[in-house]
Write a protein that holds these residues in place. Structure first.
Motif, PDB file in Angstrom:
ATOM      1  N   THR A   1       0.846  -1.192   0.000  1.00  0.00           N
ATOM      2  CA  THR A   1       0.000   0.000   0.000  1.00  0.00           C
ATOM      3  C   THR A   1       0.881   1.241   0.000  1.00  0.00           C
ATOM      4  OG1 THR A   1      -0.144   0.259   2.412  1.00  0.00           O
ATOM      5  CG2 THR A   1      -1.712  -1.262   1.380  1.00  0.00           C
ATOM      6  N   ILE A   2       0.250   2.403   0.059  1.00  0.00           N
ATOM      7  CA  ILE A   2       1.000   3.664   0.099  1.00  0.00           C
ATOM      8  C   ILE A   2       1.966   3.683   1.288  1.00  0.00           C
ATOM      9  CG2 ILE A   2       0.747   6.150   0.532  1.00  0.00           C
ATOM     10  CD1 ILE A   2      -1.843   6.018  -1.140  1.00  0.00           C
ATOM     11  N   ALA A   3       1.544   3.070   2.381  1.00  0.00           N
ATOM     12  CA  ALA A   3       2.389   3.048   3.578  1.00  0.00           C
ATOM     13  C   ALA A   3       3.716   2.340   3.337  1.00  0.00           C
ATOM     14  CB  ALA A   3       1.648   2.384   4.725  1.00  0.00           C
ATOM     15  N   ASP A   4       3.802   1.507   2.300  1.00  0.00           N
ATOM     16  CA  ASP A   4       5.035   0.766   1.998  1.00  0.00           C
ATOM     17  C   ASP A   4       5.974   1.506   1.051  1.00  0.00           C
ATOM     18  OD1 ASP A   4       4.470  -1.754   3.441  1.00  0.00           O
ATOM     19  OD2 ASP A   4       2.789  -1.881   2.043  1.00  0.00           O
ATOM     20  N   LEU A   5       5.533   2.634   0.490  1.00  0.00           N
ATOM     21  CA  LEU A   5       6.369   3.388  -0.436  1.00  0.00           C
ATOM     22  C   LEU A   5       7.523   4.077   0.301  1.00  0.00           C
ATOM     23  CD1 LEU A   5       3.537   5.043  -2.568  1.00  0.00           C
ATOM     24  CD2 LEU A   5       5.147   3.289  -3.373  1.00  0.00           C
ATOM     25  N   ASN A   6       8.676   4.142  -0.351  1.00  0.00           N
ATOM     26  CA  ASN A   6       9.852   4.769   0.254  1.00  0.00           C
ATOM     27  C   ASN A   6       9.659   6.262   0.489  1.00  0.00           C
ATOM     28  OD1 ASN A   6      11.516   2.562   0.601  1.00  0.00           O
ATOM     29  ND2 ASN A   6      12.400   2.710  -1.452  1.00  0.00           N
ATOM     30  N   SER A   7       8.974   6.931  -0.457  1.00  0.00           N
ATOM     31  CA  SER A   7       8.855   8.385  -0.371  1.00  0.00           C
ATOM     32  C   SER A   7       7.452   8.832  -0.775  1.00  0.00           C
ATOM     33  CB  SER A   7       9.888   9.071  -1.271  1.00  0.00           C
ATOM     34  OG  SER A   7       9.740  10.475  -1.226  1.00  0.00           O
ATOM     35  N   ALA A   8       6.608   9.074   0.226  1.00  0.00           N
ATOM     36  CA  ALA A   8       5.245   9.555  -0.010  1.00  0.00           C
ATOM     37  C   ALA A   8       4.985  10.729   0.920  1.00  0.00           C
ATOM     38  CB  ALA A   8       4.226   8.450   0.225  1.00  0.00           C
ATOM     39  N   VAL A   9       4.796  11.928   0.353  1.00  0.00           N
ATOM     40  CA  VAL A   9       4.601  13.149   1.115  1.00  0.00           C
ATOM     41  C   VAL A   9       3.133  13.551   1.066  1.00  0.00           C
ATOM     42  CG1 VAL A   9       5.211  15.586   1.335  1.00  0.00           C
ATOM     43  CG2 VAL A   9       6.936  13.919   0.602  1.00  0.00           C
ATOM     44  N   GLN A  10       2.541  13.838   2.210  1.00  0.00           N
ATOM     45  CA  GLN A  10       1.151  14.270   2.232  1.00  0.00           C
ATOM     46  C   GLN A  10       1.043  15.746   1.894  1.00  0.00           C
ATOM     47  OE1 GLN A  10      -1.203  13.083   5.659  1.00  0.00           O
ATOM     48  NE2 GLN A  10      -2.501  14.902   5.465  1.00  0.00           N
ATOM     49  N   SER A  11       0.206  16.062   0.908  1.00  0.00           N
ATOM     50  CA  SER A  11      -0.062  17.449   0.534  1.00  0.00           C
ATOM     51  C   SER A  11      -1.307  17.941   1.254  1.00  0.00           C
ATOM     52  CB  SER A  11      -0.255  17.575  -0.984  1.00  0.00           C
ATOM     53  OG  SER A  11       0.937  17.238  -1.674  1.00  0.00           O
ATOM     54  N   ASP A  12      -1.351  19.243   1.520  1.00  0.00           N
ATOM     55  CA  ASP A  12      -2.503  19.783   2.232  1.00  0.00           C
ATOM     56  C   ASP A  12      -3.672  20.099   1.311  1.00  0.00           C
ATOM     57  OD1 ASP A  12      -1.478  21.961   0.929  1.00  0.00           O
ATOM     58  OD2 ASP A  12      -1.129  23.162   2.722  1.00  0.00           O
ATOM     59  N   SER A  13      -3.435  20.068  -0.001  1.00  0.00           N
ATOM     60  CA  SER A  13      -4.499  20.317  -0.971  1.00  0.00           C
ATOM     61  C   SER A  13      -4.056  19.777  -2.321  1.00  0.00           C
ATOM     62  CB  SER A  13      -4.796  21.811  -1.095  1.00  0.00           C
ATOM     63  OG  SER A  13      -3.706  22.480  -1.701  1.00  0.00           O
ATOM     64  N   TYR A  14      -5.025  19.596  -3.226  1.00  0.00           N
ATOM     65  CA  TYR A  14      -4.663  19.160  -4.568  1.00  0.00           C
ATOM     66  C   TYR A  14      -3.903  20.249  -5.314  1.00  0.00           C
ATOM     67  CZ  TYR A  14      -7.416  14.896  -4.161  1.00  0.00           C
ATOM     68  OH  TYR A  14      -7.889  13.662  -3.776  1.00  0.00           O
ATOM     69  N   ALA A  15      -4.191  21.505  -5.016  1.00  0.00           N
ATOM     70  CA  ALA A  15      -3.463  22.602  -5.658  1.00  0.00           C
ATOM     71  C   ALA A  15      -1.981  22.542  -5.319  1.00  0.00           C
ATOM     72  CB  ALA A  15      -4.048  23.948  -5.236  1.00  0.00           C
ATOM     73  N   SER A  16      -1.655  22.336  -4.062  1.00  0.00           N
ATOM     74  CA  SER A  16      -0.243  22.251  -3.682  1.00  0.00           C
ATOM     75  C   SER A  16       0.396  20.999  -4.251  1.00  0.00           C
ATOM     76  CB  SER A  16      -0.090  22.284  -2.159  1.00  0.00           C
ATOM     77  OG  SER A  16      -0.700  21.168  -1.547  1.00  0.00           O
ATOM     78  N   ALA A  17      -0.373  19.931  -4.378  1.00  0.00           N
ATOM     79  CA  ALA A  17       0.150  18.702  -4.972  1.00  0.00           C
ATOM     80  C   ALA A  17       0.527  18.923  -6.435  1.00  0.00           C
ATOM     81  CB  ALA A  17      -0.880  17.581  -4.862  1.00  0.00           C
TER      82      ALA A  17
END
Length: 343
Positions: free
Chosen positions: A209-225
């Protein structure tokens, strides 16, 4: 963490209503309903909801009368929470609820779905990522659909382009391909930005799952993503299917994209469909009959086809309704199991 609150908060874009029906009496030529109580969840300002839905009283009265049910009084109010409506459905103190799919599944031991809200579809709907790239740009469709998809989008970075090239050449992406890039994800309660992409990964990569990815950063909005994607800070982002349409203008003007968004960004994976809001009925109501349930189905479908009705259901971004069955929400059940397992 309270699971029900986490899920219903994540689904705050998917909004609902609730109705309670008092016992029926029978007139000579029609069935009389003494009172129909309509309760909306507090997803927007309560006064705004009350104002915009006031016309529903007469619209629903008129449509049900045509179908053989005379409603003497309709009362509209705003409830306290999604959970309160779900619990009332399960208990039988509310007979009919216009609620999000996630709320329905949480309380489906005491509720049956009868209708799903519809919205405009898209020109692309394939489960194959390459098809989306072969048929760019994605546009709105006049077809009404009961679900929307999530997309894995690869940006203009070197690693992003490598993933897109592989997909467009018809090659399958490996876990190593995905694990060696930088990801932008949303919060864990986001259907398109976390939950359904995790389900996709789990199905296709041996439970990863996403939790297993080496580098996953949470964005605060889709615009910032999208801003991070445009500048190469991330290589892949997770979002809803029509997001590129929403950020098409900002891509170059504000986010710094070198080319238009359709040139710079490709689809590399597509999630299962995420079902829209429901109209559900209580399994434990003493008042609902099959005939009345069918009449409510027909009434809401008919109301949604009128100009006045469109204005009312627009309060929750609904455009119409389609008859539904429990199995339509099986993927949502998988999503909720995934959330429970995360705790």
């Amino acid at each position: 963490m309270n699971f029900k609150k986490m899920l219903t908060a994540g689904l705050s874009a998917c909004l609902g209503l609730a109705m309670a029906i008092t016992p029926l009496t029978h007139a000579q030529d029609a069935t009389t309903v003494k009172e129909l109580t309509v309760q909306f969840v507090p997803s927007r300002d309560p006064e705004e909801i009350m104002t915009e839905t006031e016309p529903l009283k007469n619209l629903l009265k008129d449509e049900l009368a045509k179908l053989g049910f005379n409603v003497e009084n309709i009362d509209i109010s705003v409830g306290t929470s999604y959970e309160a409506t779900g619990e009332a459905l399960a208990a039988g103190t509310v007979d009919i609820g216009f609620i999000p799919g996630g709320t329905y599944v949480l309380y489906d031991d005491g509720a049956d779905v009868i209708l799903t809200a519809t919205r405009e579809g898209l020109s692309n709907d394939s489960e194959n990522a390459k098809d989306w790239n072969d048929n760019k740009p994605t546009e709105k469709s006049s077809e009404q659909v009961t679900y929307y998809r999530g997309l894995f989008l690869a940006g203009p970075s070197e690693k992003g382009r490598a993933l897109a090239e592989k997909v467009n050449n018809g090659e399958a992406l490996t876990w190593d391909d995905l694990n060696n890039v930088n990801w932008s994800v949303m919060g864990t309660s986001s259907p398109a930005g976390y939950i359904y992409p995790s389900l996709y990964l789990s199905k296709n990569y041996d439970g990863k799952t996403i939790a297993d990815l080496n580098s996953a950063v949470q964005s605060d909005s889709y615009a910032s993503a999208f801003s991070r994607l445009a500048t190469g800070q991330v290589d892949v982002l997770l979002t809803y299917a029509d997001a590129r349409m929403d950020y098409e203008d900002q891509w170059q003007k504000e986010f710094g994209g070198k080319n238009d968004i359709w040139t710079d960004v490709d689809v590399i994976a597509v999630t299962d469909g995420m079902m829209n809001d429901t109209i559900s009925v209580s399994k434990n109501s003493d008042h609902l009959t099959p005939e009345l349930i069918e009449a409510i189905q027909e009434a809401m479908i008919n109301i949604s086809k009128t100009e006045e009705g469109q204005k009312v259901i627009a309060v929750y971004s609904h455009q119409g309704y389609s008859k539904a069955k429990s199995e339509d929400y099986d993927t949502e059940r998988q999503a909720q199991k995934f959330l429970r397992d995360m705790k």
